[in-house]
Motif scaffolding. Structure first.
Motif, PDB file in Angstrom:
ATOM      1  N   GLY A 505      82.995 157.617  -0.611  1.00  0.00           N
ATOM      2  CA  GLY A 505      81.526 157.909  -0.731  1.00  0.00           C
ATOM      3  C   GLY A 505      81.001 157.451  -2.133  1.00  0.00           C
ATOM      4  N   SER A 506      80.401 158.464  -3.012  1.00  0.00           N
ATOM      5  CA  SER A 506      79.920 157.881  -4.139  1.00  0.00           C
ATOM      6  C   SER A 506      80.739 157.796  -5.476  1.00  0.00           C
ATOM      7  N   ASP A 507      81.900 158.154  -5.077  1.00  0.00           N
ATOM      8  CA  ASP A 507      82.928 158.170  -6.431  1.00  0.00           C
ATOM      9  C   ASP A 507      83.993 157.257  -6.298  1.00  0.00           C
ATOM     10  N   PRO A 508      84.478 156.882  -7.487  1.00  0.00           N
ATOM     11  CA  PRO A 508      85.520 156.081  -7.554  1.00  0.00           C
ATOM     12  C   PRO A 508      86.875 156.686  -7.133  1.00  0.00           C
ATOM     13  N   TRP A 509      88.009 155.909  -6.706  1.00  0.00           N
ATOM     14  CA  TRP A 509      89.106 156.456  -6.109  1.00  0.00           C
ATOM     15  C   TRP A 509      89.996 155.884  -6.728  1.00  0.00           C
ATOM     16  N   MET A 510      90.414 154.376  -6.253  1.00  0.00           N
ATOM     17  CA  MET A 510      91.586 153.553  -6.914  1.00  0.00           C
ATOM     18  C   MET A 510      91.152 152.246  -7.571  1.00  0.00           C
ATOM     19  N   SER A 511      91.834 152.053  -8.756  1.00  0.00           N
ATOM     20  CA  SER A 511      91.742 151.004  -9.455  1.00  0.00           C
ATOM     21  C   SER A 511      93.126 150.389  -9.298  1.00  0.00           C
ATOM     22  N   PHE A 512      93.374 149.172  -8.518  1.00  0.00           N
ATOM     23  CA  PHE A 512      94.818 148.793  -8.066  1.00  0.00           C
ATOM     24  C   PHE A 512      94.732 147.375  -8.089  1.00  0.00           C
ATOM     25  N   GLY A 513      96.029 147.094  -8.208  1.00  0.00           N
ATOM     26  CA  GLY A 513      96.492 145.559  -7.890  1.00  0.00           C
ATOM     27  C   GLY A 513      97.560 145.162  -7.571  1.00  0.00           C
ATOM     28  N   VAL A 514      97.983 144.357  -6.785  1.00  0.00           N
ATOM     29  CA  VAL A 514      99.591 143.807  -6.477  1.00  0.00           C
ATOM     30  C   VAL A 514      99.403 142.308  -6.820  1.00  0.00           C
ATOM     31  N   MET A 515     100.519 142.100  -7.844  1.00  0.00           N
ATOM     32  CA  MET A 515     100.599 140.705  -8.644  1.00  0.00           C
ATOM     33  C   MET A 515     101.136 139.769  -7.508  1.00  0.00           C
ATOM     34  N   GLY A 516     100.982 138.301  -7.666  1.00  0.00           N
ATOM     35  CA  GLY A 516     101.944 137.403  -6.898  1.00  0.00           C
ATOM     36  C   GLY A 516     101.297 136.435  -6.164  1.00  0.00           C
ATOM     37  N   ASP A 518      99.833 134.347  -3.367  1.00  0.00           N
ATOM     38  CA  ASP A 518      99.541 134.618  -1.892  1.00  0.00           C
ATOM     39  C   ASP A 518      99.957 136.010  -1.383  1.00  0.00           C
ATOM     40  N   MET A 519     100.581 136.698  -2.209  1.00  0.00           N
ATOM     41  CA  MET A 519     101.296 137.775  -1.893  1.00  0.00           C
ATOM     42  C   MET A 519     100.001 139.209  -2.036  1.00  0.00           C
ATOM     43  N   GLN A 520      98.896 138.624  -2.851  1.00  0.00           N
ATOM     44  CA  GLN A 520      98.211 139.649  -3.653  1.00  0.00           C
ATOM     45  C   GLN A 520      97.362 140.257  -2.494  1.00  0.00           C
ATOM     46  N   PRO A 521      96.596 139.708  -1.701  1.00  0.00           N
ATOM     47  CA  PRO A 521      95.962 140.135  -0.421  1.00  0.00           C
ATOM     48  C   PRO A 521      96.683 140.898   0.555  1.00  0.00           C
ATOM     49  N   GLN A 522      97.943 140.319   0.943  1.00  0.00           N
ATOM     50  CA  GLN A 522      98.954 141.242   1.636  1.00  0.00           C
ATOM     51  C   GLN A 522      99.407 142.334   0.775  1.00  0.00           C
ATOM     52  N   GLY A 523      99.738 142.441  -0.299  1.00  0.00           N
ATOM     53  CA  GLY A 523     100.091 143.561  -1.067  1.00  0.00           C
ATOM     54  C   GLY A 523      99.091 144.571  -0.904  1.00  0.00           C
ATOM     55  N   GLN A 524      97.796 144.194  -1.426  1.00  0.00           N
ATOM     56  CA  GLN A 524      96.760 145.124  -1.276  1.00  0.00           C
ATOM     57  C   GLN A 524      96.546 145.754  -0.143  1.00  0.00           C
ATOM     58  N   THR A 525      96.469 145.006   0.800  1.00  0.00           N
ATOM     59  CA  THR A 525      96.483 145.583   2.205  1.00  0.00           C
ATOM     60  C   THR A 525      97.430 146.480   2.650  1.00  0.00           C
ATOM     61  N   GLN A 526      98.669 146.398   2.103  1.00  0.00           N
ATOM     62  CA  GLN A 526      99.784 147.284   2.355  1.00  0.00           C
ATOM     63  C   GLN A 526      99.357 148.725   1.582  1.00  0.00           C
ATOM     64  N   ILE A 527      99.082 148.538   0.442  1.00  0.00           N
ATOM     65  CA  ILE A 527      98.883 149.701  -0.366  1.00  0.00           C
ATOM     66  C   ILE A 527      97.629 150.560   0.363  1.00  0.00           C
ATOM     67  N   ILE A 528      96.495 149.972   0.684  1.00  0.00           N
ATOM     68  CA  ILE A 528      95.405 150.623   1.506  1.00  0.00           C
ATOM     69  C   ILE A 528      95.910 151.200   2.445  1.00  0.00           C
ATOM     70  N   VAL A 529      96.632 150.727   3.529  1.00  0.00           N
ATOM     71  CA  VAL A 529      97.300 150.977   4.803  1.00  0.00           C
ATOM     72  C   VAL A 529      98.419 152.263   4.326  1.00  0.00           C
ATOM     73  N   ASN A 530      99.070 152.130   3.642  1.00  0.00           N
ATOM     74  CA  ASN A 530     100.107 153.259   2.961  1.00  0.00           C
ATOM     75  C   ASN A 530      99.410 154.313   2.724  1.00  0.00           C
ATOM     76  N   ARG A 531      98.265 154.396   2.188  1.00  0.00           N
ATOM     77  CA  ARG A 531      97.593 155.418   1.480  1.00  0.00           C
ATOM     78  C   ARG A 531      96.758 156.027   2.699  1.00  0.00           C
ATOM     79  N   VAL A 532      96.095 155.221   3.131  1.00  0.00           N
ATOM     80  CA  VAL A 532      94.718 155.613   4.318  1.00  0.00           C
ATOM     81  C   VAL A 532      95.493 156.163   5.700  1.00  0.00           C
ATOM     82  N   GLY A 596     109.638 138.082  -4.326  1.00  0.00           N
ATOM     83  CA  GLY A 596     108.084 137.808  -4.149  1.00  0.00           C
ATOM     84  C   GLY A 596     107.171 138.702  -3.440  1.00  0.00           C
ATOM     85  N   PHE A 597     107.646 140.033  -3.624  1.00  0.00           N
ATOM     86  CA  PHE A 597     106.749 140.962  -2.813  1.00  0.00           C
ATOM     87  C   PHE A 597     105.772 141.701  -3.879  1.00  0.00           C
TER      88      PHE A 597
END
Length: 629
Positions: A505-516, A518-532, A596-597
């Motif tokens: 909505g109009s509120d912040p939810w998560m400030s997050f990141g996954v280092m590494g 080419d793993m970074q978009p893959q890891g970010q996607t997995q975090i969102i999928v795991n949560r949502v 490398g995850f």
């Protein structure tokens, strides 16, 4: 959100009849591979038994491998979670080193903003975690601005030396790509100017105060934790290797190698008085001390001495850039990403494709869920290799790439019973080792920040007496004629480092990141999928076992050879054995876990009635911790 029990449908280790795990149980034999996973090209088949499982951890070895032993049982939460998130009302921070997290909390307690805390954290990490960060590298940030009630972005990315031409770069190429080390990979470091730019807009504490913890640690020294010590030693070995291509290594070995040049052992005290002096100069003189003062002149003299190309004029001309983040909606959550010269929109592309499937119905850690996610990655990364570049030099069709219609077209290519082969980028319509940390303050400001020297510790080059290594980010330039990311003087290279941010909505939810890398978009996607999609809370979403696909098309020197047309799907040991076997059965080449995850940090914002509550999470893949107060 209340914590709830989440028991994986399949245990972390399933003893399939005839498997190496079963044999190990029956005979006392070990399992081949670093963590009992099938090796590359083995397709998940049983591996030969190896000598008996170890009875104790042998002093001096990096790991104690017992694939037959799982983590202890927590009385609440996910069965695979390592700990509980840290909760607080006034502020929070999560970083890859406990001392850096403490420095951030200290700045918040002094009345500093989340940006003040982020700068203090990053300065500390440049000393404490030189394997992933430092003022010789670049930085990117996304900030939740509570006054504007929006996410704002900053790109602190430096350009290639203006005196280094394409012909010279091509003459240094190896196998069609730039080498991983040496002066030809060095671009202007952007981190210090990024800190200064952020502080000018959002800082509350005096600039010099932000460097006090880092200076104190660098002077007094700090024990080096396990993972950081391991990667420093690996870097020192790489720098000493014959034919490494580094113009000068004495400074790096003196700064980081300790007495024998091999690097610290776990728990050994490391000091960096040169970096402490450099930090003192920046604390007193601001960003100009680095880009337009004695530090810049020292850098100029050093690169002239070793035959490199970075010059005083390159440093003096550098400025960070405020940019508008891109975003996409994913099942009621808005996920934000930086464009510029980063791979940030790959996360948005993957999520758009996955939104066309009911991942929740597929099931957590199921073969079909991981298959769909990996195929979405392969499709998005073909576009990444074809289109992503510095928008000041090339027209990047971002709006088309992150559109829902384009995602629906790409999703139709995915088949559940086989792997897409071959996979190509879309046809654009015609038109003119990284550290991550997150922190939040009492006023609602949240900072998602990532900073890196790129591969390993960087280029291997340390300027005389300055105590930090220069990034090797330039390796990610393409050398293909006509490619949007082809090398050019004064151009920003393609960047892998990306902070993450999500709002509801109009509120912040998560400030997050996954280092590494080419793993970074893959890891970010997995975090969102795991949560949502799977309902995991902030800690278990990061602790859940991950997949990492390698081998997508590209024109940079990021992946190694021998991946094959479908690449390599690496699965962490905790992925259920039945899932591993099913993925191999449909054609995935399963690779061994290799560390490398990625490494995850996150701060979550929530409201309890009218009161703000922060939850902060870190994970077991790094040496760090999360704190809140």
């Amino acid at each position: 959100m209340h914590r709830r029990s989440f028991l994986a449908a399949v245990p972390g280790v399933v003893l399939l009849p005839g498997s190496a795990f079963a044999e190990a149980q029956q005979t006392g034999a070990g399992v081949a591979g670093s963590q009992g996973a099938p090796g590359p090209g083995q397709g998940g088949a049983a591996t030969p038994a190896t000598p008996a499982l170890p009875k104790r951890w042998v002093a001096g070895t990096d790991r104690f491998l017992r694939p037959d032993v799982a983590a202890g049982d927590r009385p609440v939460g996910a069965s695979f979670a390592s700990r509980t998130a840290a909760y607080g009302l006034n502020g929070a921070a999560g970083t890859a080193h406990p001392l850096a997290t403490q420095a951030g909390i200290d700045m918040l307690r002094r009345g500093g903003s989340a940006v003040d805390a982020a700068i203090a954290i990053n300065a500390c990490l440049g000393f404490l975690e030189p394997t992933s960060s430092g003022i010789g590298g670049d930085a990117y940030a996304m900030i939740w601005d509570p006054k504007q009630r929006k996410v704002v972005g900053l790109a602190g990315s430096g350009v290639s030396p203006r005196g280094l031409d394409l012909a010279t770069v091509q003459s240094r190429a190896r196998g069609g790509a730039l080498p991983p080390l040496g002066a030809v990979t060095v671009s202007v470091p952007g981190a210090v100017d990024a800190w200064w730019t952020l502080h000018k807009r959002y800082g509350r504490l005096p600039w010099a105060q932000l460097f006090e913890p880092a200076i104190a640690h660098a002077e007094a020294g700090a024990p080096v934790p396990d993972i950081i010590a391991y990667y420093i030693r690996r870097s020192m070995a790489a720098f000493r290797r014959p034919g490494a291509g580094i113009e000068e290594t004495a400074n790096a070995l003196r700064t980081y190698g300790l007495a024998d040049g091999k690097g610290p052992a776990t728990g050994q005290i490391f000091r960096n008085p040169d970096l402490a002096r450099t930090y003192c100069a920046i604390a007193q003189g601001g960003r100009d001390a680095f880009y337009d003062g004695d530090i810049a002149r020292t850098i100029d003299r050093y690169f002239r001495r070793i035959g490199g190309w970075l010059r005083f004029e390159d440093l003096a001309a550098h400025r960070s850039e405020w940019i508008e983040p891109h975003r996409t909606a994913y099942r009621g959550v808005d996920v934000h990403a930086l464009g510029a010269n980063t791979q940030g929109i790959a996360t948005l592309q993957m999520l758009n494709i996955l939104e066309t499937f009911d991942l929740g119905d597929e099931g957590f850690q199921s073969p079909s869920s991981i298959h769909l996610q990996a195929e979405a990655k392969r499709l998005a990364y073909e576009d990444r290799a074809r289109f992503y570049a510095d928008p000041h030099f090339s027209k990047v069709p971002v709006e088309w790439l992150i559109s829902k219609e384009y995602a629906r077209q790409r999703a139709k290519l995915i088949r559940r019973d086989r792997i897409l082969d071959p996979v190509y980028p879309g046809q654009a319509p015609s038109r003119g080792d990284t550290t991550y940390f997150s922190c939040a303050d009492k006023d609602g400001m949240m900072v998602s920040m990532i900073q890196s020297n790129f591969r390993g510790m960087g280029s291997g080059l340390v300027a005389d007496g300055l105590g930090f290594m220069f990034q090797d980010r330039g390796q990610l330039f393409s050398l293909k004629d006509g490619h949007p990311n082809v090398y050019a003087p004064g151009k920003r290279p393609f960047q892998t480092i990306i902070p993450g941010f999500a709002t509801r909505g109009s509120d912040p939810w998560m400030s997050f990141g996954v280092m590494g890398g080419d793993m970074q978009p893959q890891g970010q996607t997995q975090i969102i999928v795991n949560r949502v999609d799977y309902g995991l809370e902030i800690q278990s979403a990061g602790d859940a076992p991950r997949w990492h696909h390698e081998g997508s098309s590209q024109s940079m020197g990021e992946d190694g050879p021998g991946m094959g047309p479908r690449g390599l799907l690496r699965l962490e040991t905790g992925v259920p054995a039945a899932t591993r076997q099913s993925l191999a059965d449909i054609g995935w080449t399963i690779g061994e876990p290799d560390g490398g995850f990625g490494r995850y940090e996150c701060v979550e914002h929530r409201m309890d009635g009218g009161t703000r509550v922060y939850a902060a999470a870190s994970e077991m893949r790094a040496d760090g911790c999360a704190l809140a107060y």
